[in-house]
Design a protein around this motif. Structure first.
Motif, PDB file in Angstrom:
ATOM      1  N   LEU A   1       8.621   2.489  -2.978  1.00  0.00           N
ATOM      2  CA  LEU A   1       7.465   3.339  -3.305  1.00  0.00           C
ATOM      3  C   LEU A   1       7.364   4.221  -1.943  1.00  0.00           C
ATOM      4  N   ASP A   2       7.555   5.439  -2.141  1.00  0.00           N
ATOM      5  CA  ASP A   2       7.327   6.457  -0.873  1.00  0.00           C
ATOM      6  C   ASP A   2       5.890   7.007  -0.991  1.00  0.00           C
ATOM      7  N   PHE A   3       5.136   6.770   0.040  1.00  0.00           N
ATOM      8  CA  PHE A   3       3.893   7.277   0.321  1.00  0.00           C
ATOM      9  C   PHE A   3       3.506   7.787   1.743  1.00  0.00           C
ATOM     10  N   LYS A   4       2.624   8.853   1.664  1.00  0.00           N
ATOM     11  CA  LYS A   4       2.317   9.606   2.981  1.00  0.00           C
ATOM     12  C   LYS A   4       0.929   9.488   3.466  1.00  0.00           C
ATOM     13  N   HIS A   5       0.792   9.088   4.686  1.00  0.00           N
ATOM     14  CA  HIS A   5      -0.471   8.772   5.165  1.00  0.00           C
ATOM     15  C   HIS A   5      -0.561   9.053   6.916  1.00  0.00           C
ATOM     16  N   ASP A   6      -1.360   9.695   7.294  1.00  0.00           N
ATOM     17  CA  ASP A   6      -1.452  10.034   8.786  1.00  0.00           C
ATOM     18  C   ASP A   6      -0.157  10.861   9.102  1.00  0.00           C
ATOM     19  N   ASP A   7       0.487  11.772   8.299  1.00  0.00           N
ATOM     20  CA  ASP A   7       1.111  12.701   8.406  1.00  0.00           C
ATOM     21  C   ASP A   7       2.584  11.932   8.517  1.00  0.00           C
ATOM     22  N   THR A   8       2.684  10.859   8.088  1.00  0.00           N
ATOM     23  CA  THR A   8       3.801  10.088   8.126  1.00  0.00           C
ATOM     24  C   THR A   8       4.363   9.217   6.618  1.00  0.00           C
ATOM     25  N   VAL A   9       5.506   9.433   6.338  1.00  0.00           N
ATOM     26  CA  VAL A   9       6.169   8.991   5.094  1.00  0.00           C
ATOM     27  C   VAL A   9       6.614   7.785   5.163  1.00  0.00           C
ATOM     28  N   ARG A  10       6.237   6.756   4.435  1.00  0.00           N
ATOM     29  CA  ARG A  10       6.418   5.179   4.627  1.00  0.00           C
ATOM     30  C   ARG A  10       7.206   4.823   3.270  1.00  0.00           C
ATOM     31  N   THR A  11       7.919   3.787   3.277  1.00  0.00           N
ATOM     32  CA  THR A  11       8.345   3.416   2.246  1.00  0.00           C
ATOM     33  C   THR A  11       8.215   1.632   1.834  1.00  0.00           C
ATOM     34  N   ALA A  12       7.581   1.317   0.797  1.00  0.00           N
ATOM     35  CA  ALA A  12       7.382  -0.142   0.553  1.00  0.00           C
ATOM     36  C   ALA A  12       8.479  -0.661  -0.537  1.00  0.00           C
ATOM     37  N   ALA A  13       8.927  -1.605  -0.547  1.00  0.00           N
ATOM     38  CA  ALA A  13       9.845  -2.286  -1.509  1.00  0.00           C
ATOM     39  C   ALA A  13       9.549  -3.545  -2.086  1.00  0.00           C
ATOM     40  N   PHE A  14       9.817  -3.595  -3.365  1.00  0.00           N
ATOM     41  CA  PHE A  14       9.391  -4.894  -3.976  1.00  0.00           C
ATOM     42  C   PHE A  14      10.641  -5.262  -5.172  1.00  0.00           C
ATOM     43  N   THR A  15      10.691  -6.514  -5.501  1.00  0.00           N
ATOM     44  CA  THR A  15      11.577  -6.914  -6.384  1.00  0.00           C
ATOM     45  C   THR A  15      10.855  -7.740  -7.676  1.00  0.00           C
ATOM     46  N   LEU A  16      11.227  -7.255  -8.882  1.00  0.00           N
ATOM     47  CA  LEU A  16      10.822  -7.866  -9.817  1.00  0.00           C
ATOM     48  C   LEU A  16      11.938  -8.410 -10.836  1.00  0.00           C
ATOM     49  N   LEU A  17      11.766  -9.338 -11.431  1.00  0.00           N
ATOM     50  CA  LEU A  17      12.845 -10.015 -12.118  1.00  0.00           C
ATOM     51  C   LEU A  17      12.492  -9.927 -13.756  1.00  0.00           C
TER      52      LEU A  17
END
Length: 266
Positions: free
Chosen positions: A247-263
């Motif tokens: 997941l890419d999301f933007k806050h405080d003018d910065t793009v960050r990435t979160a990652a998850f694993t689903l089986l």
């Protein structure tokens, strides 16, 4: 882990339809990103082997006549979205190359570790009428130390942000997924638009790297969609397996990435 502007690099490492939406999957259809050629278009890499570290990465999209494509229909504010992932799905980059007049795309790409990678291009050449994803293998030279795909997890933290994943994947059936963003224990309710959306979700299946790029429900400025803390998606996957969700999301003018694993079992 973070970056700004169009050169967003969402590198994840050492972890313990419409509008270009690739979530739709029809029975018998080949999942996106598994083919280097589709519908008469071919992904042509200038180099298939790179040295580690910052390097200029170049490629072209060739039409059925063998000539580079220079006319595209934009997808979420861009003519082309470039995704790079490690084969083990422990690294992820979403960047936006620039195209010259002759149709060659180029971007500064920083792949710090040796290993096997896959590159994906989301495009909609003018006149095609839909989006396609072309994929090709890329190798980074050096001593390769493979790591296992991260274990299933629904919580990710980055830079003081906590992102929780709710929902499940079902093979061949659309399902709702919701990512909830908080910071320092407080819901984030002022997410910023990034490429015409409050979030972008890329789903990759371990093993073959079947590719799905999903855009969220609603859009900034539509008078209905709230800018957080929830980002909701409708996703469909082609079959059982271990899936990584970026997941890419933007806050405080910065793009960050979160990652998850689903089986997803049979």
């Amino acid at each position: 882990m973070t970056a700004t502007g169009s050169s967003h690099s969402g590198h994840i490492a050492n972890e313990s339809g419409t509008h270009g939406d690739h979530s739709a999957h029809q029975a018998g259809a080949v999942p996106g990103g598994l083919q280097i050629s589709q519908d008469g278009y071919t992904l042509d890499l200038a180099d298939t082997i790179l040295e580690p570290g910052p390097r200029r990465f170049r490629f072209r999209i060739l039409g059925s006549d063998g000539n580079p494509v220079t006319d595209y229909t934009p997808i979420h504010d861009r003519e082309l979205h470039l995704i790079v992932a490690r084969r083990e799905l422990t690294g992820f980059w979403h960047v936006h190359p620039e195209r010259d007049r002759d149709g060659t795309w180029s971007v500064r790409l920083d792949l710090p570790e040796a290993g096997a990678y896959r590159v994906f291009t989301d495009i909609s050449p003018r006149g095609l009428g839909h989006t396609i994803t072309l994929g090709a293998d890329l190798a980074v030279s050096g001593l390769y130390e493979p790591r296992p795909t991260p274990q299933p997890a629904r919580l990710f933290t980055v830079d003081g942000y906590e992102i929780k994943l709710a929902g499940d994947l079902v093979a061949g059936e659309g399902r709702n997924l919701t990512m909830t963003v908080s910071r320092d224990g407080q819901p984030v309710t002022d997410l910023q638009p990034y490429l015409a959306a409050y979030g972008h979700l890329v789903v990759l299946r371990a093993g073959d790297l079947a590719y799905i790029h999903v855009h969220p429900d609603g859009a900034p400025g539509d008078g209905v969609t709230e800018p957080g803390p929830d980002i909701s998606f409708h996703a469909m996957v082609p079959g059982p397996g271990t899936y990584r969700l970026f997941l890419d999301f933007k806050h405080d003018d910065t793009v960050r990435t979160a990652a998850f694993t689903l089986l997803l079992k049979r």
